[in-house]
Design a protein around this motif. Structure first.
Motif, PDB file in Angstrom:
ATOM      1  N   THR A  83      34.200  44.295  38.514  1.00 51.48           N
ATOM      2  CA  THR A  83      33.662  44.773  37.236  1.00 51.48           C
ATOM      3  C   THR A  83      34.752  44.797  36.172  1.00 51.48           C
ATOM      4  O   THR A  83      34.537  44.412  35.022  1.00 51.48           O
ATOM      5  CB  THR A  83      33.049  46.172  37.411  1.00 51.48           C
ATOM      6  N   LYS A  84      35.941  45.248  36.572  1.00 52.13           N
ATOM      7  CA  LYS A  84      37.075  45.283  35.643  1.00 52.13           C
ATOM      8  C   LYS A  84      37.484  43.874  35.237  1.00 52.13           C
ATOM      9  O   LYS A  84      37.721  43.586  34.054  1.00 52.13           O
ATOM     10  CB  LYS A  84      38.241  46.018  36.301  1.00 52.13           C
ATOM     11  N   VAL A  97      28.991  42.970  48.353  1.00 52.54           N
ATOM     12  CA  VAL A  97      27.611  43.366  48.069  1.00 52.54           C
ATOM     13  C   VAL A  97      27.217  42.971  46.646  1.00 52.54           C
ATOM     14  O   VAL A  97      26.172  43.405  46.144  1.00 52.54           O
ATOM     15  CB  VAL A  97      27.422  44.893  48.258  1.00 52.54           C
ATOM     16  N   ASP A  98      28.048  42.129  46.012  1.00 51.13           N
ATOM     17  CA  ASP A  98      27.833  41.796  44.604  1.00 51.13           C
ATOM     18  C   ASP A  98      27.303  40.387  44.429  1.00 51.13           C
ATOM     19  O   ASP A  98      27.563  39.488  45.247  1.00 51.13           O
ATOM     20  CB  ASP A  98      29.156  41.904  43.823  1.00 51.13           C
ATOM     21  N   LYS A 140      35.417  49.358  46.280  1.00 52.67           N
ATOM     22  CA  LYS A 140      36.654  48.952  45.617  1.00 52.67           C
ATOM     23  C   LYS A 140      36.552  47.510  45.122  1.00 52.67           C
ATOM     24  O   LYS A 140      37.041  47.172  44.025  1.00 52.67           O
ATOM     25  CB  LYS A 140      37.838  49.102  46.576  1.00 52.67           C
ATOM     26  N   LEU A 141      35.922  46.664  45.921  1.00 57.54           N
ATOM     27  CA  LEU A 141      35.754  45.267  45.538  1.00 57.54           C
ATOM     28  C   LEU A 141      34.874  45.153  44.290  1.00 57.54           C
ATOM     29  O   LEU A 141      35.188  44.405  43.354  1.00 57.54           O
ATOM     30  CB  LEU A 141      35.142  44.491  46.704  1.00 57.54           C
ATOM     31  N   LEU A 169      41.576  42.760  48.582  1.00 53.95           N
ATOM     32  CA  LEU A 169      40.403  43.593  48.871  1.00 53.95           C
ATOM     33  C   LEU A 169      39.352  42.810  49.632  1.00 53.95           C
ATOM     34  O   LEU A 169      38.687  43.347  50.538  1.00 53.95           O
ATOM     35  CB  LEU A 169      39.806  44.120  47.561  1.00 53.95           C
ATOM     36  N   LEU A 170      39.177  41.543  49.269  1.00 56.57           N
ATOM     37  CA  LEU A 170      38.165  40.726  49.938  1.00 56.57           C
ATOM     38  C   LEU A 170      38.515  40.525  51.404  1.00 56.57           C
ATOM     39  O   LEU A 170      37.643  40.577  52.273  1.00 56.57           O
ATOM     40  CB  LEU A 170      38.041  39.374  49.230  1.00 56.57           C
ATOM     41  N   ARG A 171      39.794  40.317  51.709  1.00 56.98           N
ATOM     42  CA  ARG A 171      40.204  40.170  53.109  1.00 56.98           C
ATOM     43  C   ARG A 171      39.932  41.453  53.894  1.00 56.98           C
ATOM     44  O   ARG A 171      39.452  41.409  55.036  1.00 56.98           O
ATOM     45  CB  ARG A 171      41.684  39.792  53.193  1.00 56.98           C
ATOM     46  N   LYS A 172      40.257  42.615  53.306  1.00 53.03           N
ATOM     47  CA  LYS A 172      40.005  43.892  53.977  1.00 53.03           C
ATOM     48  C   LYS A 172      38.501  44.099  54.198  1.00 53.03           C
ATOM     49  O   LYS A 172      38.066  44.559  55.259  1.00 53.03           O
ATOM     50  CB  LYS A 172      40.568  45.043  53.148  1.00 53.03           C
ATOM     51  N   TYR A 173      37.717  43.764  53.183  1.00 55.14           N
ATOM     52  CA  TYR A 173      36.266  43.912  53.306  1.00 55.14           C
ATOM     53  C   TYR A 173      35.730  43.011  54.420  1.00 55.14           C
ATOM     54  O   TYR A 173      34.907  43.456  55.251  1.00 55.14           O
ATOM     55  CB  TYR A 173      35.586  43.560  51.976  1.00 55.14           C
TER      56      TYR A 173
END
Length: 593
Positions: A381-382, A436-437, A375-376, A164-168
């Motif tokens: 959070t999970k 954004v976290d 999604k990230l 997810l981080l790569r896509k972001y």
């Protein structure tokens, strides 16, 4: 894995060599013996800044040499190391190990070598980074930083976050490029419009002249040729007439061809065989002269007969020079400039239609950033709940049974002059390179206590245990890394010290663990026990490192038990510690398999 280290002229250590093995290695010794110099040497191999103050007094330089093997390293780390070795030209030793060397002179200058090749210190750091992790008191302080807490959470989540981080990051890069272009066009619309006008004017001028590739060089050659037209025509005509005879000659026999023909006829008519054998050679000569005559005729016919041809070329040359004076040294350069100008002109469209299209692109790419960021955040959070639970469980085993770690994932608000603001859920957030976290570790030291950030709630001993608990949890996803802990047990004693030793031994099942400790409860769990001892010969203090036998371990542990090495009680207590540690490790071994 780190198999050996040699230290020369570092701090109180004149010369020392230590062998390291798999499992848990503990380094002990009296205060001031130089235990921290071992950790300092590993920091130097990790590319840390050289400090001339660490060079032993009277020594010209300090040298640290480490030998590493890669057999036990996990695939990702091995790939990173192989890339560094290949790019630096480093060579392996005969046994496949790699030697890293760092030298610090007394004047502060530093040199680094990897596999026999001189490299920058940063390259040495790139080599050891996947192999060696050093945790000292400064590293514990770094654990209080939000960026390090975010990194730890992402490492714990593993592939669930990495993809997810790569896509972001890809979506963010595309969005920022479009956004920056829109901002630039909008803010500089007048300036860009003027630039566009200048480019259009220049391209119109170039297109009107229509230069061809290499045309300027061809014209120079042709002008030189036409300037000598009369002398060239005279020379070619004279040569042609000498071979074929003058066009206005009254009879035959005045040219080389006629003379050669006469000679051949005479030889053919001769009665002597030797003379007749020469006739074919004259035939060859006639063929050559005929060819030359034909080429000279063609050359003369190609010479311009129009006296204005030179003037036309000179005028064309002047047109081309107006371009080469303005845009490039030659016509090929002018054509390249024109191609670049057309590309630049395409990007300078500041019309309302162009800006509207670009704004639409910005919003579309921003939406991709929002989706991947959501999604990230959800994945983090999970993972945060799982990480908090796992670390809290570990803290229970480190005599902090009522302590609870919370991992808080929250959005980062955009600042007034934010470089990457994005609207999400009606709020302006900062779209950073990692999302954004921001992440904050909060600790409630006991039940009923308010959870506070680590920097405000954890003592030195508690922070050490939180870091150790975190490393134990994070270690499950990686194998083979060498982990070094410098007094991770600071501020800890009693039952908590035993639990730290147990956790380090557990960590050593999948990692090579090296611990600098002052606690006998921790040292008792070691698979290899090294002691750093010092000798004062009256001229100065010198320290060395050597491995302890079983009897020597008992004596050293007794010394660590409040200096009880010369008492039967101290030795009995030390033997009891060793036996307890061995029993616990033996009982844990089947579970590890």
């Amino acid at each position: 894995m780190l198999t050996e280290i040699r230290i020369d002229g570092l701090g109180v250590i004149s010369t020392a060599t230590a062998q390291f093995h798999e499992g848990l290695t503990c380094l002990t010794g009296e205060t001031g013996a130089g235990k921290t110099m071992v950790v300092t040497s590993l920091h130097l191999l990790g590319g840390a800044r050289a400090d001339a103050g660490r060079v032993r007094r009277g020594a010209a330089r300090a040298v640290v040499e480490g030998r590493f093997t890669l057999d036990e390293v996990h695939d990702n780390a091995r790939d990173e190391v192989e890339k560094v070795l290949e790019s630096s030209g480093a060579q392996r030793d005969d046994d496949g190990s790699v030697i890293a060397v760092r030298t610090v002179s007394s004047d502060g200058r530093s040199r680094a070598h990897l596999g026999g090749r001189s490299v920058p210190a940063a390259v040495l750091g790139d080599f050891t980074a996947p192999l060696l992790t050093v945790h000292g008191q400064n590293d514990q302080l770094r654990l209080q930083r939000p960026d390090q807490q975010l990194r730890a959470l992402d490492q714990f989540a593993g592939d669930a976050i990495a993809g997810l981080l790569r896509k972001y990051q890809l979506a963010r890069r595309t969005w920022l490029q479009a956004r920056n272009e829109l901002l630039e066009r909008t803010a500089r619309s007048r300036e860009l419009a003027l630039e566009a006008d200048r480019l259009k004017h220049s391209l119109t001028e170039i297109d009107a002249i229509t230069p061809q590739p290499g045309e300027d060089d061809r014209i120079v050659a042709e002008v030189r040729r036409l300037s000598d037209l009369d002398s060239l025509r005279e020379a070619a005509t004279a040569a042609h007439d000498a071979l074929a005879g003058p066009a206005d000659a009254p009879g035959e026999g005045s040219g080389a061809l006629d003379l050669l023909g006469t000679a051949r006829a005479r030889l053919d008519a001769a009665d002597d065989a030797a003379l007749r054998e020469l006739a074919p050679r004259l035939g060859d000569a006639i063929s050559v002269v005929v060819d030359l005559t034909t080429e000279l005729s063609g050359y003369l016919s190609d010479l311009p007969s129009d006296p204005s041809a030179l003037d036309s070329l000179l005028n064309r040359q002047a047109e081309l020079k107006t371009l080469t004076r303005k845009y490039a040294p030659d016509i090929d350069g002018v054509l390249a400039w024109a191609e670049d100008a057309r590309s630049r002109l395409d990007s300078l469209d500041v019309s309302e239609e162009a800006l509207a299209a670009l704004a639409k692109e910005v919003e579309a790419t921003a939406e991709q950033v929002r989706e991947t960021a959501k999604k990230l955040t959800a994945a983090r959070t999970k993972a945060a709940k799982k990480l908090a639970a796992a670390v809290s469980t570990e803290l229970g085993g480190l005599a902090m049974g009522r302590a609870k770690l919370e991992v808080d994932v929250r959005p980062v608000p955009a600042s007034a002059q934010d470089s990457a603001p994005i609207t999400m859920g009606g709020k302006e957030l900062h779209a950073g390179s990692a999302g954004v976290d921001e992440v904050e570790f909060r600790l409630a030291a006991h039940s009923g206590a308010q959870s506070l950030p680590l920097s405000k709630s954890a003592s030195g001993g508690e922070l050490s245990r939180v870091m150790l608990a975190l490393e134990v949890v994070l270690s499950s996803s990686e194998h083979g890394t060498t982990m070094v802990f410098d007094e991770v047990d600071a501020g800890v004693g009693g039952r908590a010290a035993v639990e730290i030793g147990r956790r380090l031994a557990r960590l050593a099942r999948t990692h090579q663990v090296i611990v600098v400790t002052h606690l006998p409860q921790v040292a008792a769990f070691a698979d290899t026990h090294l002691v750093v001892d010092k000798v004062d010969d009256g001229k100065g203090v010198n320290s060395g490192v050597h491995a302890l036998s079983n009897d020597e371990r008992v004596k050293e542990l007794a010394r660590m038990l409040a200096g009880l090495d010369d008492t039967e009680t101290g030795r009995a207590h030390a033997e009891e510690l060793l036996e307890t540690a061995r029993s616990e490790k033996d009982a844990a071994t089947p579970a590890a398999s």
